[in-house]
Design a protein around this motif. Structure first.
Motif, PDB file in Angstrom:
ATOM      1  N   LEU A   1       0.829  -1.205   0.000  1.00  0.00           N
ATOM      2  CA  LEU A   1       0.000   0.000   0.000  1.00  0.00           C
ATOM      3  C   LEU A   1       0.865   1.257   0.000  1.00  0.00           C
ATOM      4  O   LEU A   1       0.544   2.248  -0.662  1.00  0.00           O
ATOM      5  N   GLY A   2       1.972   1.242   0.742  1.00  0.00           N
ATOM      6  CA  GLY A   2       2.900   2.371   0.743  1.00  0.00           C
ATOM      7  C   GLY A   2       3.537   2.591  -0.615  1.00  0.00           C
ATOM      8  O   GLY A   2       3.686   3.724  -1.078  1.00  0.00           O
ATOM      9  N   LYS A   3       3.895   1.497  -1.293  1.00  0.00           N
ATOM     10  CA  LYS A   3       4.465   1.594  -2.634  1.00  0.00           C
ATOM     11  C   LYS A   3       3.445   2.175  -3.603  1.00  0.00           C
ATOM     12  O   LYS A   3       3.752   3.047  -4.414  1.00  0.00           O
ATOM     13  N   TRP A   4       2.204   1.702  -3.525  1.00  0.00           N
ATOM     14  CA  TRP A   4       1.150   2.206  -4.405  1.00  0.00           C
ATOM     15  C   TRP A   4       0.915   3.700  -4.175  1.00  0.00           C
ATOM     16  O   TRP A   4       0.768   4.474  -5.114  1.00  0.00           O
ATOM     17  N   ALA A   5       0.891   4.122  -2.906  1.00  0.00           N
ATOM     18  CA  ALA A   5       0.673   5.539  -2.586  1.00  0.00           C
ATOM     19  C   ALA A   5       1.822   6.397  -3.098  1.00  0.00           C
ATOM     20  O   ALA A   5       1.613   7.480  -3.666  1.00  0.00           O
ATOM     21  N   ALA A   6       3.062   5.914  -2.965  1.00  0.00           N
ATOM     22  CA  ALA A   6       4.223   6.670  -3.449  1.00  0.00           C
ATOM     23  C   ALA A   6       4.203   6.779  -4.969  1.00  0.00           C
ATOM     24  O   ALA A   6       4.494   7.848  -5.532  1.00  0.00           O
ATOM     25  N   ASP A   7       3.864   5.694  -5.664  1.00  0.00           N
ATOM     26  CA  ASP A   7       3.771   5.735  -7.129  1.00  0.00           C
ATOM     27  C   ASP A   7       2.702   6.715  -7.583  1.00  0.00           C
ATOM     28  O   ASP A   7       2.865   7.438  -8.555  1.00  0.00           O
ATOM     29  N   THR A   8       1.584   6.733  -6.876  1.00  0.00           N
ATOM     30  CA  THR A   8       0.494   7.634  -7.239  1.00  0.00           C
ATOM     31  C   THR A   8       0.887   9.088  -7.015  1.00  0.00           C
ATOM     32  O   THR A   8       0.604   9.956  -7.837  1.00  0.00           O
ATOM     33  N   LEU A   9       1.566   9.363  -5.919  1.00  0.00           N
ATOM     34  CA  LEU A   9       1.951  10.740  -5.607  1.00  0.00           C
ATOM     35  C   LEU A   9       3.053  11.278  -6.509  1.00  0.00           C
ATOM     36  O   LEU A   9       3.018  12.423  -6.931  1.00  0.00           O
ATOM     37  N   TYR A  10       4.048  10.465  -6.810  1.00  0.00           N
ATOM     38  CA  TYR A  10       5.240  10.948  -7.495  1.00  0.00           C
ATOM     39  C   TYR A  10       5.316  10.559  -8.961  1.00  0.00           C
ATOM     40  O   TYR A  10       6.274  10.889  -9.633  1.00  0.00           O
ATOM     41  N   HIS A  11       4.328   9.878  -9.478  1.00  0.00           N
ATOM     42  CA  HIS A  11       4.349   9.467 -10.886  1.00  0.00           C
ATOM     43  C   HIS A  11       3.954  10.649 -11.766  1.00  0.00           C
ATOM     44  O   HIS A  11       2.953  11.301 -11.540  1.00  0.00           O
ATOM     45  N   VAL A  12       4.798  10.902 -12.789  1.00  0.00           N
ATOM     46  CA  VAL A  12       4.541  12.005 -13.721  1.00  0.00           C
ATOM     47  C   VAL A  12       4.006  11.394 -15.004  1.00  0.00           C
ATOM     48  O   VAL A  12       4.687  10.606 -15.632  1.00  0.00           O
TER      49      VAL A  12
END
Length: 172
Positions: free
Chosen positions: A23-34
């Protein structure tokens, strides 16, 4: 010491930790994905230089084949021949996977009786001139689309010239 309940607690805590990590990985990808597809590089800042409007033309390499063959080294071509040796032979009349290459320089394309050529070669040229061999050795599938030859080609101009000079020594 280890009963069923203890083992269940250990497996449950491991699964919970894994779930929190995912879940942390998914949240980080969502926040920082351009934008763009995953793994695709996207330009965040675009600077207009005006060069995109100009059409860039490819420079076609002009080769003087007389000069090229004069400077070619047949002994260096013998080393390049090692790449051809797996499928071709230099003895007249002895075909391998490919046709024999004895007397190939100046020979008609598809002239070897008993060898099943792909039709792409005869459509590309009539005679194996130095220029035709040079272009064919550069990119066989590009020069004769549909050829059954699986060779990738020789990228260096000197290697092609040396190989042609070496093949020219095998003729009547």
């Amino acid at each position: 010491m280890f009963d069923t309940m203890t083992f269940t607690k250990i497996v449950g805590s491991f699964c919970g930790a894994l779930l929190i990590f995912l879940l942390g990985k998914w949240a980080a990808d969502t926040l920082y994905h351009v934008g763009g597809k995953h793994g695709e590089e996207v330009a965040v800042y675009v600077i207009d230089t005006g060069e995109d409007d100009e059409v860039v033309e490819e420079v076609v390499e002009e080769v003087n084949f007389d000069t090229l063959l004069e400077t070619a080294d047949a002994s260096a071509g013998e080393r390049q021949w090692g790449k051809c040796r797996a499928c071709h032979k230099l003895e007249a009349g002895e075909n391998g996977v490919g046709p024999y290459l004895y007397g190939v320089v100046g020979r008609d394309v598809g002239a070897i009786d008993g060898f099943n050529y792909s039709g792409a070669l005869s459509e590309a040229a009539d005679v194996w001139t130095v220029e035709n061999l040079y272009r064919f050795l550069e990119d066989p599938r590009g020069w004769a689309p549909g050829t059954s030859m699986g060779f990738a080609g020789l990228s260096k101009s000197d290697d092609r010239a040396n190989l042609i000079a070496y093949l020219a020594t095998f003729a009547d």
